[in-house]
Write a protein that holds these residues in place. Structure first.
Motif, PDB file in Angstrom:
ATOM      1  N   ASP A  62      40.999  42.172  34.401  1.00 59.15           N
ATOM      2  CA  ASP A  62      42.402  42.351  34.776  1.00 59.15           C
ATOM      3  C   ASP A  62      42.560  43.462  35.810  1.00 59.15           C
ATOM      4  O   ASP A  62      43.375  43.366  36.723  1.00 59.15           O
ATOM      5  N   TYR A  63      41.791  44.537  35.633  1.00 62.52           N
ATOM      6  CA  TYR A  63      41.964  45.694  36.519  1.00 62.52           C
ATOM      7  C   TYR A  63      41.289  45.513  37.864  1.00 62.52           C
ATOM      8  O   TYR A  63      41.601  46.232  38.804  1.00 62.52           O
ATOM      9  N   PHE A  64      40.359  44.570  37.947  1.00 60.47           N
ATOM     10  CA  PHE A  64      39.656  44.413  39.218  1.00 60.47           C
ATOM     11  C   PHE A  64      40.658  44.122  40.327  1.00 60.47           C
ATOM     12  O   PHE A  64      41.503  43.237  40.212  1.00 60.47           O
ATOM     13  N   ASP A  65      40.551  44.895  41.403  1.00 61.61           N
ATOM     14  CA  ASP A  65      41.436  44.707  42.549  1.00 61.61           C
ATOM     15  C   ASP A  65      40.653  45.229  43.741  1.00 61.61           C
ATOM     16  O   ASP A  65      40.630  46.434  44.002  1.00 61.61           O
ATOM     17  N   LYS A  95      39.673  43.417  30.024  1.00 58.12           N
ATOM     18  CA  LYS A  95      40.440  44.465  30.715  1.00 58.12           C
ATOM     19  C   LYS A  95      39.812  44.777  32.077  1.00 58.12           C
ATOM     20  O   LYS A  95      40.520  45.026  33.059  1.00 58.12           O
ATOM     21  N   ILE A 142      46.044  37.214  33.983  1.00 62.73           N
ATOM     22  CA  ILE A 142      46.204  38.384  33.113  1.00 62.73           C
ATOM     23  C   ILE A 142      46.901  37.975  31.824  1.00 62.73           C
ATOM     24  O   ILE A 142      46.542  38.425  30.727  1.00 62.73           O
ATOM     25  N   ARG A 162      35.212  49.574  34.562  1.00 64.61           N
ATOM     26  CA  ARG A 162      35.600  48.877  35.787  1.00 64.61           C
ATOM     27  C   ARG A 162      34.371  48.163  36.336  1.00 64.61           C
ATOM     28  O   ARG A 162      33.232  48.554  36.033  1.00 64.61           O
ATOM     29  N   LYS A 215      41.428  39.550  43.118  1.00 64.92           N
ATOM     30  CA  LYS A 215      42.097  40.113  41.939  1.00 64.92           C
ATOM     31  C   LYS A 215      42.680  38.954  41.139  1.00 64.92           C
ATOM     32  O   LYS A 215      42.933  37.879  41.679  1.00 64.92           O
ATOM     33  N   LEU A 216      42.927  39.204  39.873  1.00 68.90           N
ATOM     34  CA  LEU A 216      43.505  38.157  39.032  1.00 68.90           C
ATOM     35  C   LEU A 216      44.989  37.987  39.340  1.00 68.90           C
ATOM     36  O   LEU A 216      45.667  38.933  39.733  1.00 68.90           O
ATOM     37  N   SER A 217      45.494  36.791  39.097  1.00 67.04           N
ATOM     38  CA  SER A 217      46.928  36.535  39.169  1.00 67.04           C
ATOM     39  C   SER A 217      47.581  36.976  37.857  1.00 67.04           C
ATOM     40  O   SER A 217      46.914  37.221  36.848  1.00 67.04           O
ATOM     41  N   ARG A 230      42.306  47.740  46.185  1.00 73.09           N
ATOM     42  CA  ARG A 230      43.253  48.780  45.744  1.00 73.09           C
ATOM     43  C   ARG A 230      42.923  50.135  46.368  1.00 73.09           C
ATOM     44  O   ARG A 230      43.820  50.845  46.820  1.00 73.09           O
TER      45      ARG A 230
END
Lengths: 389, 389
Positions: free
Chosen positions: B296-299, B293, B194, B133, B188-190, B302
């Motif tokens: 993609d997981y970056f948020d 990945k 992704i 991450r 975060k990515l859309s 969250r």
């Protein structure tokens, strides 16, 4: 042709249909110089041709389309690809029009193409099928007219690559169509469009099962490459907005896993992988290469000193141009370029930009405004046909 | 470290540099639960650290970046990837700042990752390297501070995935940075982002030379898949407009050929194929999978009940957010979301949307307004450091 409908089929469907194979025994000279002495087209027709043969509508399919545009094949639970728009009382009204949809040459659903026999060798054409231009499809469709007894098209209609064919019709055979409906299309692809197509082609060609296109001789096919090609295409057909709504960032199999080799996927990943796999089992890789190249090479005005206005001065028909607000593969700006050239050329043109969050795929999907716009335009086309003495 | 400059090197370059390998012998607990007892970072540093150790800038690289951000490696004709922005008198001014750029763990340029040895097996980690991450990179960079004697960062700066790290820094170690510069990034990515990453991963994994990531054991690597992955990425980093200007629809090898198997290419195809091939020889496929990945997981929010305002309330530093008008992979709208959350959280934030036709790549390329905006902001950061007693 419509058959008795099972009770379960919707009343506004053309019902059960079967395709027919039309053998065209006249030569077709392709743009590349090759002449096909004969060729065959797999075709579906809905509705009744009138005595003058002038109430026909030609449906031009796009990259991965085919002859099965409407109705149901016996035993199928899913209808043709444009069922929302073709049928009794629908915008392309089979109670008024005789609707003709061929699979075009080079594709892989029964018409002459990489999967059919090359008469010179007795083997399937495979990778040896000659390169195609959109005008080759138009010229083949011109021969099909005579086979079906169609004297002129009340309209030639198509979305995406289908719209390119429709525009080409208006220039090649201006006296043979009344209306031209160009949906989610462009006068030529942008460099970005070409780039996505090239990546798709490279995905296919770099699959070790491709064997320079002779994969059938090795009893295999480049399924991995073709699936990737489709996935790339699919992302560009959807809008970012729709993908966000439809899939968001939902995880499919739980949350971020501990340790390595996590099987966690976002919903969008699962969806795309499924789409890729489904397509790679249904389409032919050589056809995909041929038709994406046709798309890349299409340039409406190239033969007119790159002057689209001069090109459209040849046309005689009326035009409807339709675009969708969230389509970034064939953006509304591309449709407006078409409209501007048509206006400057003194053509009769009606333009509708439809609000939609469905991206390029919108041209295939239900949308009330789109149905109204298309239906209203074609109703006038039907009236014009029916008012003829 | 700067060496004597050959006459041919530009005066505003940090000149000849060499990287150093920093061994970090303290445990690093990764987000997935795995603990690395020790790890190594390949690092470049430019400029001089002051006595307080508080004039340092951390450069966070993006997906395919590395430690070589500025200056020239001996014998190389091309400088580091951010040479336009790092050097004496440049926005990231090496006469005022001590600039630190590590290759982060999981990548493939000397730092601990798939190519380095897994102490548990004595073999390279390869596909067994734990999932990462962005916070793992931040925690590794936190340990690096101590090794270098940096007491706090005058700024943490990064573009794209680098901007995500910079934002994460502001939340994880709010007391350890004065400024956070977030360039061409997103919280975060859309789903579309992704999707492109997933296609790239599938291209790699479906290459028969991938061997479930154990390709080194088979003395090979999934070059075809990695080249495709890069080509997909590359198209999304460029704007449609720029591709049109740069490549248009120019053909490379003549015009539409007669017969089959035409070698004709558009310039864009040739360019993309070259980019793909170049990259696939220089990057590791397992690293590409790991880092996409991570993207993609970056948020950002969250862990804060998806409330970005609550997240940024933890921050203490000032922020500069920069976006580029033609960037559709990390669009200005994504940067404005960051800015709105920062404003709502009461943070000090300065936002610049830079006019550019270069797409996402703009964050790496020369642009006068961008240089001014970044330079002005960081000059204030330098003044603040220099004004300290």
């Amino acid at each position: 042709m419509p058959d008795t409908l099972p009770d379960t089929l919707p009343a506004d469907s053309v019902g059960i249909v079967t395709s027919r194979r039309v053998a065209i025994e006249r030569p077709l000279a392709l743009a590349c110089g090759v002449v096909l002495d004969s060729h065959q087209l797999e075709v579906e027709c809905y509705g009744q041709l009138n005595r003058r043969g002038d109430n026909a509508i030609l449906i031009c399919h796009a990259l991965s389309g085919h002859h099965h545009a409407a109705g149901y094949h016996r035993g199928d639970s899913r209808p043709g690809w444009w069922e929302h728009y073709i049928g009794p009382g629908k915008p392309i009204d089979t109670e008024r029009f005789y609707v003709v949809c061929p699979t075009n040459i080079g594709s892989c659903f029964g018409s002459t193409g990489p999967l059919t026999e090359n008469p010179a060798t007795g083997q399937p054409w495979a990778a040896e099928f000659p390169p195609l231009r959109a005008r080759d499809w138009v010229n083949s469709q011109r021969l099909l007219m005579d086979e079906l007894g169609v004297s002129r098209w009340a309209a030639v209609v198509g979305g995406s690559l289908g719209g390119m064919q429709a525009m080409r019709w208006s220039l090649e055979y201006p006296e043979l169509l009344d209306h031209c409906v160009v949906i989610a299309s462009a006068m030529k692809l942008s460099a970005q469009n070409i780039a996505f197509n090239e990546i798709a082609r490279r995905a296919i060609k770099s699959d070790p099962d491709f064997y320079d296109g002779q994969y059938a001789q090795h009893n295999t096919s480049p399924q991995r490459g073709l699936a990737l090609a489709r996935m790339i295409g699919h992302v560009t057909y959807l809008s970012d907005e729709l993908m966000g709504q439809k899939f968001g960032r939902e995880l499919r199999l739980g949350d971020f896993a501990t340790g390595s080799a996590s099987p966690v996927q976002f919903e969008i990943e699962s969806y795309l992988n499924h789409q890729g796999d489904k397509f790679s089992g249904a389409f032919d890789a050589n056809s995909y290469l041929l038709i994406t190249k046709m798309l890349d090479y299409f340039d409406l005005a190239r033969a007119y000193d790159n002057d689209a206005v001069a090109a459209f001065r040849r046309a005689r028909c009326g035009f409807q141009v339709i675009s969708f607000s969230s389509d970034w593969r064939f953006a509304p700006a591309r449709s407006r370029e078409i409209v501007q050239a048509l206006v400057a050329a003194g053509r009769d043109v009606c333009y509708c930009e439809i609000e939609s969050d469905q991206g390029h795929d919108a041209f295939l999907l239900p949308n009330r405004r789109y149905q109204e716009a298309l239906g209203t335009y074609l109703a006038r086309a039907a009236q014009a046909v029916e008012a003829r003495p």
